[in-house]
Design a protein around this motif. Structure first.
Motif, PDB file in Angstrom:
ATOM      1  N   PRO A   4      31.600  38.430  46.195  1.00  0.00           N
ATOM      2  CA  PRO A   4      32.831  38.351  46.993  1.00  0.00           C
ATOM      3  C   PRO A   4      34.067  38.111  46.118  1.00  0.00           C
ATOM      4  O   PRO A   4      34.100  37.189  45.315  1.00  0.00           O
ATOM      5  CB  PRO A   4      32.578  37.174  47.940  1.00  0.00           C
ATOM      6  CG  PRO A   4      31.560  36.333  47.234  1.00  0.00           C
ATOM      7  CD  PRO A   4      30.707  37.270  46.430  1.00  0.00           C
ATOM      8  N   SER A   5      35.058  38.954  46.297  1.00  0.00           N
ATOM      9  CA  SER A   5      36.211  38.993  45.402  1.00  0.00           C
ATOM     10  C   SER A   5      37.063  37.736  45.463  1.00  0.00           C
ATOM     11  O   SER A   5      37.661  37.342  44.455  1.00  0.00           O
ATOM     12  CB  SER A   5      37.064  40.227  45.704  1.00  0.00           C
ATOM     13  OG  SER A   5      37.469  40.241  47.059  1.00  0.00           O
ATOM     14  N   ASP A   6      37.139  37.069  46.618  1.00  0.00           N
ATOM     15  CA  ASP A   6      38.027  35.907  46.727  1.00  0.00           C
ATOM     16  C   ASP A   6      37.558  34.748  45.845  1.00  0.00           C
ATOM     17  O   ASP A   6      38.356  33.901  45.447  1.00  0.00           O
ATOM     18  CB  ASP A   6      38.150  35.458  48.188  1.00  0.00           C
ATOM     19  CG  ASP A   6      36.800  35.142  48.822  1.00  0.00           C
ATOM     20  OD1 ASP A   6      35.760  35.552  48.269  1.00  0.00           O
ATOM     21  OD2 ASP A   6      36.783  34.481  49.874  1.00  0.00           O
ATOM     22  N   ARG A   7      36.264  34.707  45.499  1.00  0.00           N
ATOM     23  CA  ARG A   7      35.746  33.635  44.642  1.00  0.00           C
ATOM     24  C   ARG A   7      35.773  34.015  43.163  1.00  0.00           C
ATOM     25  O   ARG A   7      35.531  33.169  42.305  1.00  0.00           O
ATOM     26  CB  ARG A   7      34.306  33.298  45.053  1.00  0.00           C
ATOM     27  CG  ARG A   7      34.182  32.763  46.466  1.00  0.00           C
ATOM     28  CD  ARG A   7      33.013  31.795  46.585  1.00  0.00           C
ATOM     29  NE  ARG A   7      31.755  32.401  46.171  1.00  0.00           N
ATOM     30  CZ  ARG A   7      30.867  32.938  47.019  1.00  0.00           C
ATOM     31  NH1 ARG A   7      31.122  32.953  48.326  1.00  0.00           N
ATOM     32  NH2 ARG A   7      29.742  33.455  46.582  1.00  0.00           N
ATOM     33  N   LEU A   8      36.040  35.279  42.868  1.00  0.00           N
ATOM     34  CA  LEU A   8      35.924  35.766  41.495  1.00  0.00           C
ATOM     35  C   LEU A   8      37.249  36.215  40.894  1.00  0.00           C
ATOM     36  O   LEU A   8      37.353  36.385  39.684  1.00  0.00           O
ATOM     37  CB  LEU A   8      34.940  36.946  41.462  1.00  0.00           C
ATOM     38  CG  LEU A   8      33.505  36.618  41.885  1.00  0.00           C
ATOM     39  CD1 LEU A   8      32.741  37.903  42.194  1.00  0.00           C
ATOM     40  CD2 LEU A   8      32.797  35.830  40.794  1.00  0.00           C
ATOM     41  N   LEU A   9      38.264  36.390  41.722  1.00  0.00           N
ATOM     42  CA  LEU A   9      39.518  36.979  41.289  1.00  0.00           C
ATOM     43  C   LEU A   9      40.121  36.260  40.093  1.00  0.00           C
ATOM     44  O   LEU A   9      40.682  36.886  39.195  1.00  0.00           O
ATOM     45  CB  LEU A   9      40.490  37.018  42.470  1.00  0.00           C
ATOM     46  CG  LEU A   9      41.797  37.770  42.271  1.00  0.00           C
ATOM     47  CD1 LEU A   9      42.168  38.528  43.547  1.00  0.00           C
ATOM     48  CD2 LEU A   9      42.926  36.804  41.916  1.00  0.00           C
ATOM     49  N   GLN A  10      39.996  34.926  40.050  1.00  0.00           N
ATOM     50  CA  GLN A  10      40.623  34.178  38.964  1.00  0.00           C
ATOM     51  C   GLN A  10      39.960  34.436  37.612  1.00  0.00           C
ATOM     52  O   GLN A  10      40.524  34.119  36.561  1.00  0.00           O
ATOM     53  CB  GLN A  10      40.590  32.663  39.253  1.00  0.00           C
ATOM     54  CG  GLN A  10      39.214  32.034  39.210  1.00  0.00           C
ATOM     55  CD  GLN A  10      38.465  32.170  40.522  1.00  0.00           C
ATOM     56  OE1 GLN A  10      38.933  32.836  41.452  1.00  0.00           O
ATOM     57  NE2 GLN A  10      37.311  31.521  40.616  1.00  0.00           N
ATOM     58  N   ASP A  11      38.749  35.041  37.616  1.00  0.00           N
ATOM     59  CA  ASP A  11      38.059  35.356  36.368  1.00  0.00           C
ATOM     60  C   ASP A  11      38.467  36.706  35.800  1.00  0.00           C
ATOM     61  O   ASP A  11      38.109  37.044  34.674  1.00  0.00           O
ATOM     62  CB  ASP A  11      36.539  35.363  36.583  1.00  0.00           C
ATOM     63  CG  ASP A  11      36.001  33.993  36.971  1.00  0.00           C
ATOM     64  OD1 ASP A  11      36.399  33.007  36.322  1.00  0.00           O
ATOM     65  OD2 ASP A  11      35.187  33.915  37.911  1.00  0.00           O
ATOM     66  N   TRP A  12      39.205  37.495  36.574  1.00  0.00           N
ATOM     67  CA  TRP A  12      39.604  38.823  36.124  1.00  0.00           C
ATOM     68  C   TRP A  12      40.890  38.742  35.314  1.00  0.00           C
ATOM     69  O   TRP A  12      41.670  37.799  35.460  1.00  0.00           O
ATOM     70  CB  TRP A  12      39.800  39.746  37.326  1.00  0.00           C
ATOM     71  CG  TRP A  12      38.605  39.860  38.223  1.00  0.00           C
ATOM     72  CD1 TRP A  12      37.307  39.630  37.898  1.00  0.00           C
ATOM     73  CD2 TRP A  12      38.619  40.242  39.605  1.00  0.00           C
ATOM     74  NE1 TRP A  12      36.499  39.839  38.996  1.00  0.00           N
ATOM     75  CE2 TRP A  12      37.277  40.212  40.052  1.00  0.00           C
ATOM     76  CE3 TRP A  12      39.623  40.603  40.510  1.00  0.00           C
ATOM     77  CZ2 TRP A  12      36.931  40.542  41.362  1.00  0.00           C
ATOM     78  CZ3 TRP A  12      39.282  40.928  41.805  1.00  0.00           C
ATOM     79  CH2 TRP A  12      37.942  40.905  42.228  1.00  0.00           C
ATOM     80  N   PRO A  13      41.145  39.724  34.451  1.00  0.00           N
ATOM     81  CA  PRO A  13      42.350  39.664  33.609  1.00  0.00           C
ATOM     82  C   PRO A  13      43.638  39.821  34.414  1.00  0.00           C
ATOM     83  O   PRO A  13      43.661  40.514  35.436  1.00  0.00           O
ATOM     84  CB  PRO A  13      42.156  40.840  32.643  1.00  0.00           C
ATOM     85  CG  PRO A  13      41.252  41.770  33.364  1.00  0.00           C
ATOM     86  CD  PRO A  13      40.323  40.909  34.167  1.00  0.00           C
ATOM     87  N   ALA A  14      44.692  39.166  33.939  1.00  0.00           N
ATOM     88  CA  ALA A  14      46.000  39.251  34.604  1.00  0.00           C
ATOM     89  C   ALA A  14      46.767  40.503  34.190  1.00  0.00           C
ATOM     90  O   ALA A  14      47.771  40.849  34.819  1.00  0.00           O
ATOM     91  CB  ALA A  14      46.821  38.008  34.278  1.00  0.00           C
ATOM     92  N   LYS A  15      46.316  41.175  33.133  1.00  0.00           N
ATOM     93  CA  LYS A  15      46.947  42.409  32.686  1.00  0.00           C
ATOM     94  C   LYS A  15      45.931  43.534  32.718  1.00  0.00           C
ATOM     95  O   LYS A  15      44.764  43.313  32.390  1.00  0.00           O
ATOM     96  CB  LYS A  15      47.505  42.254  31.269  1.00  0.00           C
ATOM     97  CG  LYS A  15      48.713  41.352  31.164  1.00  0.00           C
ATOM     98  CD  LYS A  15      49.255  41.368  29.727  1.00  0.00           C
ATOM     99  CE  LYS A  15      50.501  40.517  29.593  1.00  0.00           C
ATOM    100  NZ  LYS A  15      51.024  40.559  28.214  1.00  0.00           N
ATOM    101  N   PRO A  16      46.387  44.722  33.112  1.00  0.00           N
ATOM    102  CA  PRO A  16      47.722  45.055  33.615  1.00  0.00           C
ATOM    103  C   PRO A  16      47.994  44.397  34.962  1.00  0.00           C
ATOM    104  O   PRO A  16      47.066  43.912  35.611  1.00  0.00           O
ATOM    105  CB  PRO A  16      47.668  46.584  33.741  1.00  0.00           C
ATOM    106  CG  PRO A  16      46.228  46.892  33.910  1.00  0.00           C
ATOM    107  CD  PRO A  16      45.486  45.888  33.097  1.00  0.00           C
ATOM    108  N   ASP A  17      49.227  44.378  35.368  1.00  0.00           N
ATOM    109  CA  ASP A  17      49.645  43.619  36.547  1.00  0.00           C
ATOM    110  C   ASP A  17      48.871  44.001  37.805  1.00  0.00           C
ATOM    111  O   ASP A  17      48.597  43.154  38.655  1.00  0.00           O
ATOM    112  CB  ASP A  17      51.146  43.818  36.794  1.00  0.00           C
ATOM    113  CG  ASP A  17      52.009  43.202  35.707  1.00  0.00           C
ATOM    114  OD1 ASP A  17      51.482  42.349  34.957  1.00  0.00           O
ATOM    115  OD2 ASP A  17      53.188  43.576  35.600  1.00  0.00           O
TER     116      ASP A  17
END
Length: 332
Positions: free
Chosen positions: A134-147
């Motif tokens: 589920p993406s809502d629990r994992l989003l913070q682990d993904w890179p911030a770039k590209p925007d």
């Protein structure tokens, strides 16, 4: 280890990427009859027709493409564009994500090493491997770039998960089973994603993007874009899986798990997005009682998905080696 995507143009194939002769795509131009193509299933057609086409394709090919699937062009295009922009980032911006630690929820790696008794060779690809649902629990682990990366990946992951569940319900109905039979713990292991980047190769006859293998999850959903490179085994020969605009390729082991591979080309980079819907590791896997008869007894023994996963890794995804471990062998 240098990422392939860090080098703007490759003028020669480094030795470590040259596959042994028996593993090269030597029959790339010796495919089956060109009239043999992967089935394309229109999910907007009548329900029974769609079910019949999926079951037929699953039994014959183990692969099929789906169109009119409800995932918008914009969702697919935005994530594919963001992923391509990630690989194009300067080397120093990608370096923090580089890792061979399989437990990380997001990592960047290059190649994958093919090893046999005689040599060790690398596949012609860079890839992102990440947990995406589920993406809502994992989003913070993904890179911030590209925007646009995080937002576009979240939208894409949700859409693919919904599509996968829809197709699994159709497969279950086609097999005469309850529509929810393949949901629950059989898709509870999360959804993993490989985003593969295959740069133009100066000599495709010497290299492989990925050697022949079968997928291990319940269902695989693949977006290959508009550049060819995927090939599937059909009746002991290889066929090209030609790109269909805005189509997803579905593979599954419910009916027929087929070998496939990725070849390289010298003209254009290729990006494929592979989403694998996984069972829970302690899921109990065995033939469904409703599908077992005296005439069609079980062919494989019961096992935990964890055990299958370990066997798959140990056998380097070799189909026959893995199946042999779980096949019920006759006393005769």
């Amino acid at each position: 280890m240098e990422l392939l995507s860090n080098i703007p143009v490759h003028h020669a194939v480094p030795h470590e990427f040259i596959m042994p002769p028996e593993k090269r795509p030597e029959n790339y131009y010796e495919l089956t009859d060109p009239t043999v193509t992967l089935p394309v299933v229109n999910l907007a057609a009548g329900r029974q027709h769609v079910i019949d086409e999926i079951i037929k394709a699953g039994k014959e090919f183990g692969f099929f493409q789906v169109v009119n699937h409800g995932v918008s062009d914009d969702v697919v295009t935005r994530f594919r564009r963001a992923a391509a922009e990630f690989f194009a980032l300067p080397a120093e911006e990608k370096l923090p994500y580089y890792s061979d630690d399989l437990s990380k929820p997001f990592r960047l790696d290059t190649s994958t090493t093919y090893v046999d008794d005689h040599c060790s060779r690398r596949y012609w690809r860079d890839y992102l491997q990440l947990q995406c649902f589920p993406s809502d629990r994992l989003l913070q682990d993904w890179p911030a770039k590209p925007d646009a990366f995080r937002g576009s990946l979240a939208a894409y992951a949700v859409a693919v998960q919904q599509l996968g569940a829809r197709v699994l319900r159709l497969i279950a109905e086609g097999l005469g089973l309850d529509q929810s039979i393949f949901l629950g713990e059989l898709i509870g292991g999360g959804t993993l994603m490989n985003v593969n980047w295959y740069p133009p190769c100066p000599n495709p006859s010497l290299t492989m993007g990925l050697v022949p293998h079968c997928d291990r999850p319940l269902l695989t959903v693949l977006s290959q874009g508009d550049v060819s490179g995927l090939q599937a085994k059909h009746r002991d020969r290889w066929i090209n899986v030609h790109p269909v605009p805005n189509a997803f390729i579905m593979t599954n082991g419910l009916l027929h798990s087929v070998e496939h591979r990725a070849v390289t080309n010298s003209r254009a980079a290729r990006l494929s997005v592979v989403s694998v819907i996984m069972p829970e590791m302690d899921s109990h896997i065995e033939p469904l009682p409703a599908l077992v008869t005296e005439e069609e007894p079980p062919r494989f023994r019961p096992f935990l998905f964890r055990e299958f996963n370990e066997a798959y890794t140990a056998a380097s995804a070799n189909r026959e080696v893995v199946l042999h471990r779980f096949r019920i062998h006759s006393a005769h």
